[in-house]
Design a protein around this motif. Structure first.
Motif, short mmCIF file in Angstrom:
data_model
loop_
_atom_site.label_atom_id
_atom_site.label_comp_id
_atom_site.label_asym_id
_atom_site.label_seq_id
_atom_site.Cartn_x
_atom_site.Cartn_y
_atom_site.Cartn_z
N HIS A 1 -14.35 42.89 1.55
CA HIS A 1 -14.48 42.11 0.32
C HIS A 1 -14.91 42.96 -0.86
O HIS A 1 -14.49 42.71 -2.00
N LEU B 1 -16.48 42.36 7.03
CA LEU B 1 -16.20 41.49 5.89
C LEU B 1 -16.82 42.04 4.60
O LEU B 1 -16.22 41.94 3.53
N GLY C 1 -7.44 36.62 7.10
CA GLY C 1 -8.28 35.68 6.35
C GLY C 1 -7.91 34.23 6.61
O GLY C 1 -8.79 33.38 6.80
N SER D 1 -10.89 33.40 -0.15
CA SER D 1 -10.68 34.86 -0.10
C SER D 1 -9.25 35.24 0.29
O SER D 1 -8.66 36.11 -0.34
N PRO D 2 -8.68 34.64 1.34
CA PRO D 2 -7.31 35.04 1.69
C PRO D 2 -6.29 34.70 0.61
O PRO D 2 -5.30 35.40 0.43
N THR E 1 -4.86 39.45 4.47
CA THR E 1 -4.57 38.06 4.07
C THR E 1 -4.31 37.19 5.29
O THR E 1 -4.85 36.08 5.41
N TRP F 1 -9.12 33.32 9.94
CA TRP F 1 -10.57 33.13 9.88
C TRP F 1 -10.91 31.72 9.42
O TRP F 1 -11.88 31.11 9.88
#
Length: 209
Positions: free
Chosen positions: A129, A125, A31, A57-58, A28, A34
């Motif tokens: 994911h 990734l 992310g 996503s995070p 997290t 990122w």
């Protein structure tokens, strides 16, 4: 022996839950880092309220990380706002993780299919994911969230999709996908509904066992 690693006894053991919590917490944080450049750009060019819709996503990973805390530290009270709060967090953890886990992998693969160069980060990734989507569905059978919470969480996903593609704050895409934005948008909306369907299938199975 292999069946043990799929059992409630193993999956809900405190050592494994703590390991999963640390991994998801680290993912997290990574992310959000990122997304740093997009978060900064959004703050500079968009209203402040849109910032919450940027790091998809995070945020999904954050919901799942919080959901793990309910296993590690079960609430003493399981009614009222505590029960509702847990149901919403767990529902968001499931549908968001499934949706954005599959979405990110699909966009990476689609970009590569059209000629985008893949680096080691892309493979990392893809693995992380896919793990997001898998762990969410795996642990949903132990969670308390029901149909109403799942529908509410899916409404959040659809709102997020609408804000992303109305105001142009969707996650950065490979340059090769910029001319396919309409298809990406349709896929994104469809994936929100697919995530609800996948969660409902697990919920139905959970109710039978």
């Amino acid at each position: 022996m292999l069946s043990y690693f799929w059992s409630r006894e193993f999956l809900l053991s405190r050592p494994f839950l703590w390991l999963l919590f640390i991994v998801n917490l680290g993912g997290t944080v990574y992310g959000y880092i990122w997304y740093e450049s997009q978060l900064v750009a959004t703050l500079e060019t968009h209203p402040l309220w849109q910032i919450v819709f940027v790091p998809d996503s995070p945020t999904a990973s954050l919901f799942f990380t919080i959901a793990l805390l309910y296993f590690l530290f079960p609430p003493q009270k399981s009614y009222g706002l505590v029960k509702v709060g847990r149901s919403i967090i767990e529902a968001l953890a499931v549908v968001c993780s499934v949706k954005y886990g599959i979405w990110a992998v699909s966009m990476i693969v689609a970009g590569a299919w059209q000629g985008a160069e893949l680096h080691w980060q892309h493979y990392m990734l893809i693995a992380s994911h896919l793990g997001m989507a898998f762990e969410a569905l795996l642990f949903f059978r132990f969670m308390k969230a029901g149909v109403v919470a799942l529908i509410a969480a899916t409404c959040w996903l659809l709102l997020n999709d609408t804000v992303d593609y109305t105001f142009g704050i969707y996650p950065y895409l490979a340059d090769e996908l910029n001319d396919d934005l309409s298809a990406v948008r349709a896929f994104t909306y469809g994936l929100s509904l697919f995530s609800l369907g996948a969660a409902l299938l697990v919920w139905r199975f959970r109710k039978k066992v």
